[in-house]
Design a protein around this motif. Structure first.
Motif, PDB file in Angstrom:
ATOM      1  N   PHE A 207       1.533  25.683   3.628  1.00 50.57           N
ATOM      2  CA  PHE A 207       0.633  24.566   3.354  1.00 50.57           C
ATOM      3  C   PHE A 207      -0.687  25.056   2.775  1.00 50.57           C
ATOM      4  O   PHE A 207      -1.162  24.551   1.753  1.00 50.57           O
ATOM      5  N   GLU A 208      -1.273  26.056   3.397  1.00 46.14           N
ATOM      6  CA  GLU A 208      -2.585  26.536   2.947  1.00 46.14           C
ATOM      7  C   GLU A 208      -2.504  27.227   1.590  1.00 46.14           C
ATOM      8  O   GLU A 208      -3.455  27.181   0.813  1.00 46.14           O
ATOM      9  N   ARG A 209      -1.362  27.819   1.287  1.00 40.47           N
ATOM     10  CA  ARG A 209      -1.218  28.536   0.014  1.00 40.47           C
ATOM     11  C   ARG A 209      -0.882  27.603  -1.146  1.00 40.47           C
ATOM     12  O   ARG A 209      -1.444  27.734  -2.244  1.00 40.47           O
ATOM     13  N   ASP A 210       0.037  26.650  -0.938  1.00 42.52           N
ATOM     14  CA  ASP A 210       0.600  25.913  -2.070  1.00 42.52           C
ATOM     15  C   ASP A 210       0.275  24.417  -2.129  1.00 42.52           C
ATOM     16  O   ASP A 210       0.324  23.820  -3.197  1.00 42.52           O
ATOM     17  N   TRP A 211      -0.004  23.798  -1.003  1.00 37.90           N
ATOM     18  CA  TRP A 211      -0.353  22.382  -1.034  1.00 37.90           C
ATOM     19  C   TRP A 211      -1.801  22.230  -1.499  1.00 37.90           C
ATOM     20  O   TRP A 211      -2.608  23.160  -1.377  1.00 37.90           O
ATOM     21  N   ARG A 212      -2.129  21.071  -2.029  1.00 39.48           N
ATOM     22  CA  ARG A 212      -3.474  20.832  -2.527  1.00 39.48           C
ATOM     23  C   ARG A 212      -4.060  19.580  -1.875  1.00 39.48           C
ATOM     24  O   ARG A 212      -3.364  18.585  -1.665  1.00 39.48           O
ATOM     25  N   CYS A 213      -5.353  19.658  -1.562  1.00 39.96           N
ATOM     26  CA  CYS A 213      -6.088  18.544  -0.953  1.00 39.96           C
ATOM     27  C   CYS A 213      -7.410  18.389  -1.702  1.00 39.96           C
ATOM     28  O   CYS A 213      -8.469  18.824  -1.228  1.00 39.96           O
ATOM     29  N   PRO A 214      -7.391  17.812  -2.899  1.00 40.08           N
ATOM     30  CA  PRO A 214      -8.621  17.712  -3.689  1.00 40.08           C
ATOM     31  C   PRO A 214      -9.662  16.806  -3.042  1.00 40.08           C
ATOM     32  O   PRO A 214      -9.327  15.803  -2.405  1.00 40.08           O
ATOM     33  N   ASN A 215     -10.904  17.166  -3.220  1.00 41.84           N
ATOM     34  CA  ASN A 215     -11.991  16.277  -2.814  1.00 41.84           C
ATOM     35  C   ASN A 215     -12.053  15.094  -3.781  1.00 41.84           C
ATOM     36  O   ASN A 215     -11.737  15.230  -4.973  1.00 41.84           O
ATOM     37  N   THR A 216     -12.473  13.949  -3.279  1.00 42.40           N
ATOM     38  CA  THR A 216     -12.593  12.767  -4.129  1.00 42.40           C
ATOM     39  C   THR A 216     -13.829  11.968  -3.745  1.00 42.40           C
ATOM     40  O   THR A 216     -14.380  12.123  -2.657  1.00 42.40           O
ATOM     41  N   MET A 217     -14.215  11.097  -4.645  1.00 44.79           N
ATOM     42  CA  MET A 217     -15.222  10.078  -4.353  1.00 44.79           C
ATOM     43  C   MET A 217     -14.685   8.754  -4.875  1.00 44.79           C
ATOM     44  O   MET A 217     -14.244   8.659  -6.026  1.00 44.79           O
ATOM     45  N   VAL A 218     -14.675   7.750  -4.020  1.00 44.46           N
ATOM     46  CA  VAL A 218     -14.177   6.428  -4.411  1.00 44.46           C
ATOM     47  C   VAL A 218     -15.287   5.401  -4.226  1.00 44.46           C
ATOM     48  O   VAL A 218     -16.121   5.525  -3.345  1.00 44.46           O
ATOM     49  N   ASP A 219     -15.277   4.374  -5.081  1.00 44.84           N
ATOM     50  CA  ASP A 219     -16.314   3.349  -4.974  1.00 44.84           C
ATOM     51  C   ASP A 219     -15.804   2.033  -5.541  1.00 44.84           C
ATOM     52  O   ASP A 219     -15.381   1.961  -6.697  1.00 44.84           O
ATOM     53  N   ARG A 220     -15.798   1.029  -4.707  1.00 42.82           N
ATOM     54  CA  ARG A 220     -15.609  -0.363  -5.112  1.00 42.82           C
ATOM     55  C   ARG A 220     -15.921  -1.214  -3.896  1.00 42.82           C
ATOM     56  O   ARG A 220     -15.435  -0.912  -2.805  1.00 42.82           O
ATOM     57  N   ILE A 221     -16.709  -2.231  -4.053  1.00 43.40           N
ATOM     58  CA  ILE A 221     -17.031  -3.118  -2.944  1.00 43.40           C
ATOM     59  C   ILE A 221     -15.887  -4.115  -2.783  1.00 43.40           C
ATOM     60  O   ILE A 221     -15.563  -4.864  -3.717  1.00 43.40           O
ATOM     61  N   VAL A 222     -15.278  -4.103  -1.596  1.00 43.78           N
ATOM     62  CA  VAL A 222     -14.113  -4.955  -1.331  1.00 43.78           C
ATOM     63  C   VAL A 222     -14.351  -5.698  -0.012  1.00 43.78           C
ATOM     64  O   VAL A 222     -14.000  -5.203   1.056  1.00 43.78           O
ATOM     65  N   PRO A 223     -14.933  -6.884  -0.069  1.00 43.20           N
ATOM     66  CA  PRO A 223     -15.177  -7.639   1.168  1.00 43.20           C
ATOM     67  C   PRO A 223     -13.864  -8.083   1.827  1.00 43.20           C
ATOM     68  O   PRO A 223     -12.820  -8.203   1.163  1.00 43.20           O
ATOM     69  N   ALA A 224     -13.934  -8.331   3.109  1.00 48.42           N
ATOM     70  CA  ALA A 224     -12.777  -8.887   3.808  1.00 48.42           C
ATOM     71  C   ALA A 224     -12.492 -10.290   3.259  1.00 48.42           C
ATOM     72  O   ALA A 224     -13.405 -11.092   3.044  1.00 48.42           O
ATOM     73  N   VAL A 225     -11.227 -10.580   3.017  1.00 52.25           N
ATOM     74  CA  VAL A 225     -10.831 -11.865   2.449  1.00 52.25           C
ATOM     75  C   VAL A 225     -10.805 -12.928   3.550  1.00 52.25           C
ATOM     76  O   VAL A 225     -10.266 -12.711   4.637  1.00 52.25           O
ATOM     77  N   THR A 226     -11.376 -14.077   3.265  1.00 54.67           N
ATOM     78  CA  THR A 226     -11.438 -15.179   4.219  1.00 54.67           C
ATOM     79  C   THR A 226     -10.356 -16.223   3.905  1.00 54.67           C
ATOM     80  O   THR A 226      -9.736 -16.195   2.829  1.00 54.67           O
ATOM     81  N   ASP A 227     -10.153 -17.151   4.813  1.00 50.76           N
ATOM     82  CA  ASP A 227      -9.223 -18.254   4.561  1.00 50.76           C
ATOM     83  C   ASP A 227      -9.682 -19.072   3.353  1.00 50.76           C
ATOM     84  O   ASP A 227      -8.843 -19.545   2.566  1.00 50.76           O
ATOM     85  N   ALA A 228     -10.992 -19.225   3.213  1.00 53.24           N
ATOM     86  CA  ALA A 228     -11.512 -19.966   2.060  1.00 53.24           C
ATOM     87  C   ALA A 228     -11.188 -19.241   0.758  1.00 53.24           C
ATOM     88  O   ALA A 228     -10.862 -19.870  -0.265  1.00 53.24           O
ATOM     89  N   ASP A 229     -11.277 -17.894   0.776  1.00 58.08           N
ATOM     90  CA  ASP A 229     -10.910 -17.106  -0.407  1.00 58.08           C
ATOM     91  C   ASP A 229      -9.442 -17.325  -0.764  1.00 58.08           C
ATOM     92  O   ASP A 229      -9.088 -17.535  -1.932  1.00 58.08           O
ATOM     93  N   ARG A 230      -8.577 -17.254   0.253  1.00 61.29           N
ATOM     94  CA  ARG A 230      -7.146 -17.421  -0.004  1.00 61.29           C
ATOM     95  C   ARG A 230      -6.838 -18.818  -0.550  1.00 61.29           C
ATOM     96  O   ARG A 230      -5.987 -18.978  -1.431  1.00 61.29           O
ATOM     97  N   ALA A 231      -7.547 -19.818  -0.032  1.00 58.88           N
ATOM     98  CA  ALA A 231      -7.346 -21.181  -0.529  1.00 58.88           C
ATOM     99  C   ALA A 231      -7.777 -21.302  -1.986  1.00 58.88           C
ATOM    100  O   ALA A 231      -7.112 -21.980  -2.796  1.00 58.88           O
ATOM    101  N   LYS A 232      -8.867 -20.650  -2.333  1.00 65.40           N
ATOM    102  CA  LYS A 232      -9.345 -20.692  -3.715  1.00 65.40           C
ATOM    103  C   LYS A 232      -8.378 -19.984  -4.657  1.00 65.40           C
ATOM    104  O   LYS A 232      -8.109 -20.455  -5.767  1.00 65.40           O
ATOM    105  N   VAL A 233      -7.839 -18.837  -4.206  1.00 61.30           N
ATOM    106  CA  VAL A 233      -6.855 -18.119  -5.013  1.00 61.30           C
ATOM    107  C   VAL A 233      -5.603 -18.974  -5.195  1.00 61.30           C
ATOM    108  O   VAL A 233      -5.032 -19.048  -6.285  1.00 61.30           O
ATOM    109  N   GLU A 234      -5.189 -19.630  -4.128  1.00 62.31           N
ATOM    110  CA  GLU A 234      -4.009 -20.501  -4.197  1.00 62.31           C
ATOM    111  C   GLU A 234      -4.205 -21.609  -5.226  1.00 62.31           C
ATOM    112  O   GLU A 234      -3.283 -21.915  -6.020  1.00 62.31           O
TER     113      GLU A 234
END
Length: 458
Positions: A207-234
């Motif tokens: 694992f230490e020799r051959d597997w890879r675990c790259p560092n990353t940075m992720v960014d996007r604001i993703v609020p929790a979806v509400t029932d009102a959101d789901r109704a609007k999408v519907e």
């Protein structure tokens, strides 16, 4: 009401963008662990873009570790869901087809194990939040906690290393997409430690020799979806989407270009492959995430519910602006061409987006896991001379004293116990004083300690 699925997509409005590829012809190449809204709004979208550009066999099999809620929403929809981007300019809706299979690890551990040992699988991505990496306050891997948990990422990943080695299969790339400094190295250390604990020295060496675990940075604001959101999408779709995601137009993904094998062309969707992620990661953790946490604790205290309300508060906004510009942005060495002033301005504009109802209570959860990388690292870089960050830290300490909103935190009982036993001074000392449980990241001077106690005391 009709439910979104492969059989009903033809009835979607023409305004909904469709996947630009044949889903049925794409084999699974990515296993994702931690099937939440962020993954569906971020990594799955980039993968959708890559397959639309012609990449083949990068479909995603996604697993929740415990909760069946998202799987129950996605399975009847054949893994399909919509992403709605909201801004002042309006809404854009897109159908995402990258997820081909969903499962719950706790209910079907053998299925996740089989996916990880599949010859088609080349990449594993993870979004399990900071607490899912089982780190002690000093940063070391909490092996006792992992063992007691019994269903951690390390159980599945260590098993995959052993099984792939035994089967003569190639190594994988493990892509940590959570908000941790040096997140790839954190994941690598945890897997290695757990393999050692299991007495799998040969597998650990491979694992230490051959597997890879790259560092990353992720960014996007993703609020929790509400029932009102789901109704609007519907209403917009003319059918029900139980797995709908609401987000902002902005997204960012910076990835260390260190893979064990091939990878999707995530850069088609705007991802950046770089030699060193650290400056981008640090800017995001200390500026965006640090400001978010400050908005959460200061905003909740002043009766606000959403990020856009807190950032508009004339008492809070100057503190957050100073935290980002004067303290976080000057606490590290930026990359060449990385403009932190404009980045701070863009963050303030994103926070002010009134079309996204990003709840402060969502950001306030798991604070004990977040204040270290978001605030204490910045305080340490400035020798504690960062008054806006100290103001935010005091708000967190007041927050845990009140137990506001029963906010989840893996150290909740411990922190409540500190307040039950003593006053502000004793709590500050227990956390940040010599020998304190968070003192390895930053220790205040006497003057800083006194200032922090004054802000925290009733």
């Amino acid at each position: 009401m009709t439910r979104l699925s492969e059989a009903t997509t033809a009835a979607l409005p023409a305004t909904v963008a469709r996947p630009g590829y044949d889903r049925a012809s794409q084999r699974i190449g990515i296993v994702h662990i931690g099937l939440g809204a962020f993954h569906r709004a971020h990594q799955a979208v980039y993968t959708d873009d890559a397959m639309a550009a012609g990449d083949r066999d990068w479909a995603i099999a996604a697993a929740s570790l415990r909760s069946s809620a998202v799987c129950d929403a996605l399975a009847p929809q054949d893994g399909l869901y919509t992403v709605t981007e909201r801004s002042g300019a309006g809404e854009a809706v897109r159908l995402i087809g990258a997820i081909r299979e969903v499962t719950v690890a706790a209910k079907a551990p053998e299925r996740l194990a089989a996916l990880l040992v599949s010859a088609d699988t080349r990449v594993v991505t993870l979004t399990v939040t900071e607490k899912g990496y089982w780190r002690r306050p000093d940063g070391a891997t909490d092996l006792a906690g992992i063992v007691a948990d019994g269903n951690s990422i390390y159980h599945y990943l260590a098993r995959a290393v052993v099984a792939r080695r035994a089967a003569g299969l190639g190594p994988l790339t493990l892509v940590n997409c959570d908000n941790l400094p040096d997140n790839g190295r954190v994941l690598r250390a945890g897997v290695s430690a757990f393999l050692d604990h299991r007495g799998q020295g040969a597998a650990r060496d491979w694992f230490e020799r051959d597997w890879r675990c790259p560092n990353t940075m992720v960014d996007r604001i993703v609020p929790a979806v509400t029932d009102a959101d789901r109704a609007k999408v519907e209403a917009a779709l003319g059918m029900r989407d139980e797995a709908a995601v609401i987000t902002e137009p902005y997204r960012q993904w910076v990835i260390e270009d260190d893979f064990a094998g091939d990878r999707p062309r995530w850069d088609v969707g705007g991802a950046q492959f770089v030699a060193d992620v650290a400056p981008y990661e640090t800017a995001k953790l200390r500026m965006l995430n640090g400001a978010h946490s400050a908005l959460a604790y200061l905003g909740l205290e002043r009766g606000h519910e959403f990020v856009h309300q807190a950032v508009a508060d004339p008492t809070i906004r100057p503190v957050v602006k100073a935290l980002m510009r004067d303290e976080a942005a000057t606490s590290f060495t930026s990359a060449k061409g990385q403009a932190l002033g404009p980045y701070a301005d863009a963050l303030l504009a994103r926070f002010a987006n009134t079309t996204l109802e990003h709840r402060l209570s969502q950001i306030a959860s798991d604070g004990s896991q977040k204040v270290g990388p978001r605030w204490l690292s910045s305080l340490a870089a400035h020798g504690g001379d960062a008054p806006a960050t100290l103001t935010a830290l005091a708000a967190w300490l007041r927050f845990i004293r009140t137990g506001h909103d029963a906010s989840p935190d893996p150290r909740r009982a411990e922190l409540a116990g500190l307040w039950a036993k003593g006053d502000a001074a004793s709590v500050v000392d227990a956390l940040f004083g010599p020998g304190g449980s968070m003192a390895s990241q930053w220790q205040p001077t006497e003057a800083q300690r006194a200032a922090l106690v004054r802000q925290v005391a009733p």
